[in-house]
Motif scaffolding. Structure first.
Motif, PDB file in Angstrom:
ATOM      1  N   HIS A   4       0.844  -1.201   0.000  1.00  0.00           N
ATOM      2  CA  HIS A   4       0.000   0.000   0.000  1.00  0.00           C
ATOM      3  C   HIS A   4       0.876   1.247   0.000  1.00  0.00           C
ATOM      4  O   HIS A   4       1.947   1.279   0.615  1.00  0.00           O
ATOM      5  CB  HIS A   4      -0.919  -0.013   1.221  1.00  0.00           C
ATOM      6  N   ILE A   5       0.426   2.289  -0.689  1.00  0.00           N
ATOM      7  CA  ILE A   5       1.235   3.494  -0.856  1.00  0.00           C
ATOM      8  C   ILE A   5       1.547   4.188   0.468  1.00  0.00           C
ATOM      9  O   ILE A   5       2.593   4.844   0.607  1.00  0.00           O
ATOM     10  CB  ILE A   5       0.531   4.474  -1.835  1.00  0.00           C
ATOM     11  N   TYR A   6       0.659   4.062   1.467  1.00  0.00           N
ATOM     12  CA  TYR A   6       0.875   4.768   2.733  1.00  0.00           C
ATOM     13  C   TYR A   6       1.197   3.849   3.913  1.00  0.00           C
ATOM     14  O   TYR A   6       2.041   4.166   4.738  1.00  0.00           O
ATOM     15  CB  TYR A   6      -0.344   5.623   3.093  1.00  0.00           C
ATOM     16  N   ARG A   7       0.502   2.697   4.035  1.00  0.00           N
ATOM     17  CA  ARG A   7       0.800   1.874   5.196  1.00  0.00           C
ATOM     18  C   ARG A   7       0.290   0.441   5.026  1.00  0.00           C
ATOM     19  O   ARG A   7      -0.748   0.205   4.411  1.00  0.00           O
ATOM     20  CB  ARG A   7       0.225   2.480   6.474  1.00  0.00           C
ATOM     21  N   THR A   8       1.050  -0.457   5.604  1.00  0.00           N
ATOM     22  CA  THR A   8       0.626  -1.853   5.705  1.00  0.00           C
ATOM     23  C   THR A   8       0.057  -2.142   7.078  1.00  0.00           C
ATOM     24  O   THR A   8      -0.674  -3.115   7.264  1.00  0.00           O
ATOM     25  CB  THR A   8       1.822  -2.788   5.454  1.00  0.00           C
ATOM     26  N   HIS A   9       0.442  -1.356   8.068  1.00  0.00           N
ATOM     27  CA  HIS A   9      -0.004  -1.514   9.445  1.00  0.00           C
ATOM     28  C   HIS A   9      -0.177  -0.126  10.061  1.00  0.00           C
ATOM     29  O   HIS A   9       0.339   0.866   9.534  1.00  0.00           O
ATOM     30  CB  HIS A   9       1.021  -2.301  10.285  1.00  0.00           C
ATOM     31  N   ASN A  10      -0.900  -0.069  11.181  1.00  0.00           N
ATOM     32  CA  ASN A  10      -0.927   1.196  11.918  1.00  0.00           C
ATOM     33  C   ASN A  10       0.172   1.190  12.967  1.00  0.00           C
ATOM     34  O   ASN A  10       0.858   0.183  13.166  1.00  0.00           O
ATOM     35  CB  ASN A  10      -2.312   1.477  12.511  1.00  0.00           C
ATOM     36  N   CYS A  11       0.322   2.309  13.663  1.00  0.00           N
ATOM     37  CA  CYS A  11       1.468   2.474  14.567  1.00  0.00           C
ATOM     38  C   CYS A  11       1.283   1.816  15.937  1.00  0.00           C
ATOM     39  O   CYS A  11       2.088   2.024  16.838  1.00  0.00           O
ATOM     40  CB  CYS A  11       1.792   3.960  14.744  1.00  0.00           C
ATOM     41  N   THR A  63      16.948  12.523   5.420  1.00  0.00           N
ATOM     42  CA  THR A  63      15.575  13.058   5.436  1.00  0.00           C
ATOM     43  C   THR A  63      15.089  13.251   6.870  1.00  0.00           C
ATOM     44  O   THR A  63      14.537  14.311   7.225  1.00  0.00           O
ATOM     45  CB  THR A  63      14.617  12.105   4.698  1.00  0.00           C
ATOM     46  N   LEU A  64      15.283  12.240   7.738  1.00  0.00           N
ATOM     47  CA  LEU A  64      14.789  12.323   9.102  1.00  0.00           C
ATOM     48  C   LEU A  64      15.495  13.403   9.910  1.00  0.00           C
ATOM     49  O   LEU A  64      14.889  14.066  10.758  1.00  0.00           O
ATOM     50  CB  LEU A  64      14.936  10.973   9.806  1.00  0.00           C
ATOM     51  N   GLU A  65      16.788  13.584   9.669  1.00  0.00           N
ATOM     52  CA  GLU A  65      17.572  14.517  10.476  1.00  0.00           C
ATOM     53  C   GLU A  65      17.035  15.943  10.403  1.00  0.00           C
ATOM     54  O   GLU A  65      17.016  16.665  11.393  1.00  0.00           O
ATOM     55  CB  GLU A  65      19.035  14.470  10.026  1.00  0.00           C
ATOM     56  N   LYS A  66      16.589  16.366   9.232  1.00  0.00           N
ATOM     57  CA  LYS A  66      16.203  17.776   9.055  1.00  0.00           C
ATOM     58  C   LYS A  66      14.720  18.045   9.340  1.00  0.00           C
ATOM     59  O   LYS A  66      14.277  19.196   9.312  1.00  0.00           O
ATOM     60  CB  LYS A  66      16.549  18.234   7.650  1.00  0.00           C
ATOM     61  N   LEU A  67      13.963  16.977   9.617  1.00  0.00           N
ATOM     62  CA  LEU A  67      12.521  17.162   9.827  1.00  0.00           C
ATOM     63  C   LEU A  67      12.222  17.683  11.224  1.00  0.00           C
ATOM     64  O   LEU A  67      12.818  17.248  12.211  1.00  0.00           O
ATOM     65  CB  LEU A  67      11.783  15.840   9.637  1.00  0.00           C
ATOM     66  N   ARG A  68      11.279  18.625  11.313  1.00  0.00           N
ATOM     67  CA  ARG A  68      10.765  19.040  12.615  1.00  0.00           C
ATOM     68  C   ARG A  68       9.762  18.011  13.126  1.00  0.00           C
ATOM     69  O   ARG A  68       9.149  17.268  12.352  1.00  0.00           O
ATOM     70  CB  ARG A  68      10.086  20.408  12.521  1.00  0.00           C
ATOM     71  N   ALA A 100      14.557   1.819   9.196  1.00  0.00           N
ATOM     72  CA  ALA A 100      14.055   2.499   8.005  1.00  0.00           C
ATOM     73  C   ALA A 100      14.969   2.303   6.800  1.00  0.00           C
ATOM     74  O   ALA A 100      16.186   2.443   6.907  1.00  0.00           O
ATOM     75  CB  ALA A 100      13.878   3.982   8.292  1.00  0.00           C
ATOM     76  N   THR A 101      14.344   1.970   5.675  1.00  0.00           N
ATOM     77  CA  THR A 101      15.089   1.908   4.408  1.00  0.00           C
ATOM     78  C   THR A 101      14.748   3.069   3.495  1.00  0.00           C
ATOM     79  O   THR A 101      15.527   3.424   2.611  1.00  0.00           O
ATOM     80  CB  THR A 101      14.808   0.584   3.683  1.00  0.00           C
ATOM     81  N   SER A 102      13.562   3.687   3.711  1.00  0.00           N
ATOM     82  CA  SER A 102      13.197   4.886   2.947  1.00  0.00           C
ATOM     83  C   SER A 102      12.174   5.702   3.729  1.00  0.00           C
ATOM     84  O   SER A 102      11.411   5.150   4.535  1.00  0.00           O
ATOM     85  CB  SER A 102      12.627   4.520   1.573  1.00  0.00           C
ATOM     86  N   VAL A 103      12.172   6.985   3.490  1.00  0.00           N
ATOM     87  CA  VAL A 103      11.227   7.907   4.134  1.00  0.00           C
ATOM     88  C   VAL A 103      10.700   8.877   3.088  1.00  0.00           C
ATOM     89  O   VAL A 103      11.479   9.491   2.351  1.00  0.00           O
ATOM     90  CB  VAL A 103      11.890   8.710   5.271  1.00  0.00           C
ATOM     91  N   ASP A 104       9.389   9.003   3.012  1.00  0.00           N
ATOM     92  CA  ASP A 104       8.760   9.998   2.140  1.00  0.00           C
ATOM     93  C   ASP A 104       8.070  11.038   3.024  1.00  0.00           C
ATOM     94  O   ASP A 104       7.313  10.680   3.933  1.00  0.00           O
ATOM     95  CB  ASP A 104       7.720   9.350   1.225  1.00  0.00           C
ATOM     96  N   VAL A 105       8.349  12.288   2.761  1.00  0.00           N
ATOM     97  CA  VAL A 105       7.732  13.374   3.527  1.00  0.00           C
ATOM     98  C   VAL A 105       6.401  13.730   2.882  1.00  0.00           C
ATOM     99  O   VAL A 105       6.358  14.209   1.739  1.00  0.00           O
ATOM    100  CB  VAL A 105       8.654  14.606   3.586  1.00  0.00           C
ATOM    101  N   GLN A 106       5.333  13.511   3.605  1.00  0.00           N
ATOM    102  CA  GLN A 106       4.002  13.861   3.099  1.00  0.00           C
ATOM    103  C   GLN A 106       3.663  15.322   3.378  1.00  0.00           C
ATOM    104  O   GLN A 106       2.967  15.962   2.588  1.00  0.00           O
ATOM    105  CB  GLN A 106       2.943  12.958   3.749  1.00  0.00           C
ATOM    106  N   SER A 107       4.169  15.832   4.492  1.00  0.00           N
ATOM    107  CA  SER A 107       3.866  17.217   4.867  1.00  0.00           C
ATOM    108  C   SER A 107       4.837  17.645   5.961  1.00  0.00           C
ATOM    109  O   SER A 107       4.824  17.075   7.050  1.00  0.00           O
ATOM    110  CB  SER A 107       2.423  17.321   5.373  1.00  0.00           C
ATOM    111  N   ALA A 108       5.690  18.637   5.637  1.00  0.00           N
ATOM    112  CA  ALA A 108       6.668  19.120   6.615  1.00  0.00           C
ATOM    113  C   ALA A 108       6.009  20.126   7.548  1.00  0.00           C
ATOM    114  O   ALA A 108       5.227  20.979   7.107  1.00  0.00           O
ATOM    115  CB  ALA A 108       7.852  19.750   5.912  1.00  0.00           C
ATOM    116  N   SER A 109       6.320  20.036   8.839  1.00  0.00           N
ATOM    117  CA  SER A 109       5.744  20.949   9.820  1.00  0.00           C
ATOM    118  C   SER A 109       6.615  22.180  10.004  1.00  0.00           C
ATOM    119  O   SER A 109       7.854  22.096   9.989  1.00  0.00           O
ATOM    120  CB  SER A 109       5.586  20.234  11.165  1.00  0.00           C
ATOM    121  N   GLU A 110       5.980  23.310  10.184  1.00  0.00           N
ATOM    122  CA  GLU A 110       6.694  24.516  10.588  1.00  0.00           C
ATOM    123  C   GLU A 110       6.962  24.445  12.092  1.00  0.00           C
ATOM    124  O   GLU A 110       6.553  23.495  12.768  1.00  0.00           O
ATOM    125  CB  GLU A 110       5.865  25.757  10.243  1.00  0.00           C
TER     126      GLU A 110
END
Length: 598
Positions: A4-11, A63-68, A100-110
């Motif tokens: 699935h494009i977004y998730r196979t499981h919930n958190c 990718t993860l390092e710079k995310l708020r 993690a092998t890949s991370v896609d940013v759906q929406s960056a937070s201010e």
């Protein structure tokens, strides 16, 4: 198989038996922790939290390092087991983590205006302005999910009790009774207004007149009144229900299993082990005001107020003797196990009473078993001993006194009972205790208007019906009215309704309303009753208050998704707001500015 494009499981879903699987999760960055060669991210969604880990040289690190925090991401990776010493028992997913092998940013937070992780207090205006952030916090999120589950449970239980759900109108006529209406101007009828319903009262009675037997709905109600801790300004929800061909007892038997059942179902939702007393104690209004100084008593508090006026008739204590001689009363509020308290504590209670606007709160201190204080001294040894014996006080129990006109003494005694219960730790915080307050007076004397008026609900059936109205002193007439109270919080008012036009006209006549007044103000209902109305009754427990009690929250705004502030403002949506001249012209309205002060 395509992932699935977004998730196979919930958190909240992954466990040790998923180790080795490639999975995909989506959610919010809850926390980030940099451990030098490893970076950990707690990923949160509606269901829970899963820990994500990446090495400094891993494909997801940059990718993860710079995310708020609070950025929304999709993470793909392998489920790995945590070492035994790193298992987090506080998380459902605490035995595993995702490498993690890949991370896609759906929406960056201010940068956030308020924190989401943690439960630090924050100013209410900020919390309400950014309510969507506030609702991400764990406690708030749980409260709102609890609310949804409670409503679903109530709905199921009502259907099991053979109630049928109907929806009543939101746009209706303004009511001359009750709180202020919210008015809605009519575009097609210039100068005329709809009103948002303060409650579906008339409609639910008309549903009974229409021949439906048991109705309910989770009803929105709108009242233009000030906020309180247990009342939202603007709007609130209630479990509105009505039944045909029923007595007061039938109503009690129908709703008690619903309320008791839902409280039992969710009493331990937060793991605090709270107990629900299944007994709905019946307390006449007069007894409630005497014993508890309130018509919404908290039965978790064991203190009971006692009228001791007779003890002070012609007694040596002139102040109380004069009060009783002029028609006033003296009420005693026992204070168990306070004999070892110093005078400073007793004087503090007196200062509290004065701070509440009363003349004072007298007391007899039982230090070391010997009564002391001005009241004991003036009342005399024999009179004091007789008084304390009747009250059943032990050697280390003391007692406070509220004296004055009955209404004033009731308020002071009730407030003192509550304060003592809290200060002395007498209230069981892990219990729910219900009661019905019954036998409300139908009428009261309005000192300002110098007339008899309805004391509670004008549409209730008087006990004794027409005969009572024609033969009794109006102030002695009781009504088939009742309130449900839980832990000192009024959940609802209800009544067996007055379904007879002749009795209704007479009841309103006693309160100073003419037949023409009734026909004009309540035409929809009184006219319907002239075509055959069944005896009927119901009530409407407040949903917000039920959830507030179950959640253990002191303020109703903690269990409402998007509440207004105390000034009835929605800070998030900037409501109320001005509207354009075009809109005003369409409605044939002109804004009249209030006069400037000074």
């Amino acid at each position: 198989m395509t992932m699935h494009i977004y998730r196979t499981h919930n958190c909240s879903e992954l466990r040790s038996h998923h180790v080795g699987e490639e999975v995909r999760l989506s959610g919010w960055v809850h926390r980030k922790r940099d451990h030098g060669d490893l970076v950990f991210v707690d990923l949160r969604d509606n269901f829970g939290i899963t820990q994500i880990v990446t090495e400094v040289d891993g494909p997801a690190f940059a990718t993860l390092e710079k995310l708020r925090t609070e950025s929304v991401i999709t993470v793909t990776g392998k489920v790995v087991a945590r070492s035994t010493d790193l298992i987090n028992t506080k998380l459902d997913t605490g035995e595993i983590e995702i490498r993690a092998t890949s991370v896609d940013v759906q929406s960056a937070s201010e940068e956030l205006p308020m924190p989401v992780a943690g439960e630090a207090d924050y100013p209410e205006d900020i919390r309400l302005k950014y309510r969507y952030l506030d609702l991400r916090r764990e406690s708030m999120h749980k409260n709102i999910l609890l609310r949804s589950e409670v409503i679903a449970s109530i709905r199921k239980r009502m259907i099991e009790q053979n109630f049928t759900e109907f929806q009543t109108p939101i746009l209706t006529a303004s009511s001359p009774e009750g709180a202020r209406d919210y008015l809605v101007p009519s575009r097609v009828h210039p100068g005329k207004f709809y009103a948002l319903p303060q409650a579906p009262q008339m409609f639910k009675q008309l549903i009974m007149v229409a021949g439906f037997d048991r109705y309910f709905q989770i009803a929105p109600c709108f009242r233009d009144e000030d906020a309180r801790a247990d009342r939202s300004p603007g709007e609130f929800y209630q479990l509105d229900f009505e039944m045909s061909f029923v007595t007061q007892e039938d109503v009690f038997q129908a709703i008690e299993p619903v309320l008791c059942g839902v409280f039992q179902e969710f009493a331990d939702w937060d793991g605090k082990g709270r107990e629900v007393d299944p007994n709905f104690v019946r307390i006449p209004y007069a007894d409630a005001m005497l014993k508890y100084g309130s018509d919404k008593p908290d039965l978790r508090n064991p203190i009971e107020i006692v009228d001791v006026s007779d003890h002070f008739k012609d007694s040596g204590f002139g102040l109380f003797a004069n009060i009783v001689g002029s028609g006033g009363v003296v009420r005693a509020i026992p204070a168990p196990k306070t004999g070892d308290r110093g005078r400073r504590w007793f004087d503090g209670m007196n200062d509290w009473a004065r701070g509440e606007g009363f003349a004072g709160l007298g007391y007899i201190n039982r230090k070391e078993g010997a009564p002391s204080g001005p009241i004991a001294k003036n009342h005399g040894e024999e009179g004091t001993a007789k008084l304390l014996e009747e009250l059943g006080l032990g050697e280390e129990d003391s007692v406070f006194f509220a004296a004055g006109k009955e209404g004033e003494a009731v308020r002071l005694a009730g407030g003192a009972r509550t304060r003592l219960g809290e200060e002395l730790g007498l209230i069981d915080e892990n219990a729910f205790k219900f009661c019905w307050i019954v036998d409300f007076p139908m009428y009261e004397y309005d000192e300002e208007q110098k007339k008899i008026d309805f004391s509670h609900n004008p549409f209730s059936m008087p006990q004794g019906e027409m005969e009572a109205l024609e033969t009794m002193d109006p102030l002695d007439i009781l009504a088939w009215q009742y309130d449900i109270v839980c832990n000192g919080v009024e959940l609802s008012s209800g009544a067996i309704r007055n379904h007879r036009p002749d009795i209704m006209y007479k009841a309103f006549e006693i309160a100073g309303y003419s037949k023409a007044d009734v026909d004009e103000n309540f035409s929809g209902m009184i006219n319907a009753f002239k075509f055959g109305a069944p005896p009927h009754g119901g009530s409407a427990p407040g949903i917000d208050r039920i959830v507030m009690l179950l959640a253990g929250e002191p303020n109703i705004r903690e269990v409402v998704l998007f509440p207004m502030n105390q000034r009835a403002e929605d800070l998030m949506m900037s409501a109320p707001s001005e509207v354009s001249m075009k809109q005003l012209r369409e409605l044939n309205l002109r804004v009249v500015e209030p006069p400037k002060e000074g």
